[in-house]
Design a protein around this motif. Structure first.
Motif, PDB file in Angstrom:
ATOM      1  N   LYS A  34       0.830  -1.215   0.000  1.00 33.48           N
ATOM      2  CA  LYS A  34       0.000   0.000   0.000  1.00 33.48           C
ATOM      3  C   LYS A  34       0.859   1.258   0.000  1.00 33.48           C
ATOM      4  O   LYS A  34       0.409   2.321  -0.395  1.00 33.48           O
ATOM      5  N   LEU A  35       2.079   1.137   0.477  1.00 34.16           N
ATOM      6  CA  LEU A  35       2.975   2.290   0.638  1.00 34.16           C
ATOM      7  C   LEU A  35       4.224   2.099  -0.209  1.00 34.16           C
ATOM      8  O   LEU A  35       5.350   2.296   0.233  1.00 34.16           O
ATOM      9  N   TYR A  36       4.021   1.722  -1.466  1.00 32.72           N
ATOM     10  CA  TYR A  36       5.115   1.299  -2.340  1.00 32.72           C
ATOM     11  C   TYR A  36       6.132   2.395  -2.647  1.00 32.72           C
ATOM     12  O   TYR A  36       7.224   2.102  -3.102  1.00 32.72           O
ATOM     13  N   ARG A  37       5.826   3.636  -2.395  1.00 29.04           N
ATOM     14  CA  ARG A  37       6.793   4.710  -2.671  1.00 29.04           C
ATOM     15  C   ARG A  37       7.773   4.951  -1.528  1.00 29.04           C
ATOM     16  O   ARG A  37       8.715   5.700  -1.669  1.00 29.04           O
ATOM     17  N   GLN A  64      -1.317  21.147   2.662  1.00 29.39           N
ATOM     18  CA  GLN A  64      -1.029  21.983   1.502  1.00 29.39           C
ATOM     19  C   GLN A  64      -1.349  21.315   0.170  1.00 29.39           C
ATOM     20  O   GLN A  64      -1.926  21.946  -0.712  1.00 29.39           O
ATOM     21  N   ARG A  65      -0.958  20.078  -0.010  1.00 29.02           N
ATOM     22  CA  ARG A  65      -1.154  19.427  -1.313  1.00 29.02           C
ATOM     23  C   ARG A  65      -2.498  18.741  -1.463  1.00 29.02           C
ATOM     24  O   ARG A  65      -3.045  18.675  -2.549  1.00 29.02           O
ATOM     25  N   MET A  66      -3.016  18.209  -0.375  1.00 32.32           N
ATOM     26  CA  MET A  66      -4.244  17.422  -0.470  1.00 32.32           C
ATOM     27  C   MET A  66      -5.481  18.155   0.040  1.00 32.32           C
ATOM     28  O   MET A  66      -6.595  17.690  -0.169  1.00 32.32           O
ATOM     29  N   VAL A  95      -4.176   8.517   6.031  1.00 32.02           N
ATOM     30  CA  VAL A  95      -5.380   9.190   5.544  1.00 32.02           C
ATOM     31  C   VAL A  95      -6.530   9.028   6.539  1.00 32.02           C
ATOM     32  O   VAL A  95      -7.377   9.913   6.664  1.00 32.02           O
ATOM     33  N   SER A  96      -6.569   7.936   7.280  1.00 29.64           N
ATOM     34  CA  SER A  96      -7.634   7.725   8.268  1.00 29.64           C
ATOM     35  C   SER A  96      -7.529   8.708   9.437  1.00 29.64           C
ATOM     36  O   SER A  96      -8.487   8.843  10.202  1.00 29.64           O
ATOM     37  N   ASN A 108      -5.884   8.713  -4.305  1.00 27.65           N
ATOM     38  CA  ASN A 108      -6.224   7.509  -5.063  1.00 27.65           C
ATOM     39  C   ASN A 108      -5.455   6.351  -4.461  1.00 27.65           C
ATOM     40  O   ASN A 108      -4.233   6.302  -4.542  1.00 27.65           O
ATOM     41  N   LEU A 109      -6.167   5.439  -3.858  1.00 30.06           N
ATOM     42  CA  LEU A 109      -5.534   4.304  -3.205  1.00 30.06           C
ATOM     43  C   LEU A 109      -5.502   3.111  -4.135  1.00 30.06           C
ATOM     44  O   LEU A 109      -6.450   2.872  -4.876  1.00 30.06           O
ATOM     45  N   TRP A 110      -4.408   2.355  -4.079  1.00 27.56           N
ATOM     46  CA  TRP A 110      -4.276   1.146  -4.872  1.00 27.56           C
ATOM     47  C   TRP A 110      -5.267   0.129  -4.339  1.00 27.56           C
ATOM     48  O   TRP A 110      -5.450  -0.036  -3.144  1.00 27.56           O
TER      49      TRP A 110
END
Length: 152
Positions: A34-37, A64-66, A95-96, A108-110
């Motif tokens: 889920k956190l591949y980056r 700021q971004r989201m 995100v929760s 956008n979640l995988w």
């Protein structure tokens, strides 16, 4: 400094724990997928503190971004930041732990698609029943560049 040592100890303990059995390794891989980056060290710490995390970034990135605000009282996930001259902790939030404000967006979640759900099962470890292999971009596993590292 004491908190940094505590988190380093947690990372060492978790590394031993996830490598102790195929089942524990698979649980870690569920988080890491889920956190591949994120690099291994960060996903290891995220798994140790919040194995159910799905999308983690810093408080500033959420704001700021989201266009999302971190909920009051949310506990950050401590990661070791070794990019500067000294090691220090940095915190990310899942995100929760956030809520959207006007003009904000949801990441956008995988997720597994229905057509991928019917993929064949392959045994992964001796004595293990099977493991569903996720195929990216509709390529069969034989077309993966590092096929041996995927299967062994």
């Amino acid at each position: 400094m004491a908190r940094l040592q505590e988190i380093r100890g947690l990372a060492e303990y978790t590394a031993k724990d996830v490598s102790s059995s195929p089942k524990d390794w698979m649980k870690y891989l569920d988080t890491a997928a889920k956190l591949y980056r994120y690099p291994f060290s960060d996903t290891l710490l995220i798994h140790a503190q919040r194995p159910d995390a799905t999308a983690c970034v810093s408080l500033e990135a959420w704001n700021q971004r989201m266009g999302r605000w971190v909920n009051r009282g949310a506990k950050g996930i401590a990661l070791i930041d070794d990019t500067g001259p000294r090691r220090q902790l940095r915190y990310v939030f899942d995100v929760s732990d956030t809520h959207m404000v006007k003009g904000g967006r949801t990441p956008n979640l995988w997720q597994l698609q229905k057509e991928q759900d019917a993929l064949p099962y392959f045994p992964m470890f001796p004595g293990e029943k099977s493991l569903r292999l996720s195929i990216l971009n509709d390529f069969p596993i034989t077309h993966c560049r590092h096929e041996r590292s995927v299967l062994y």
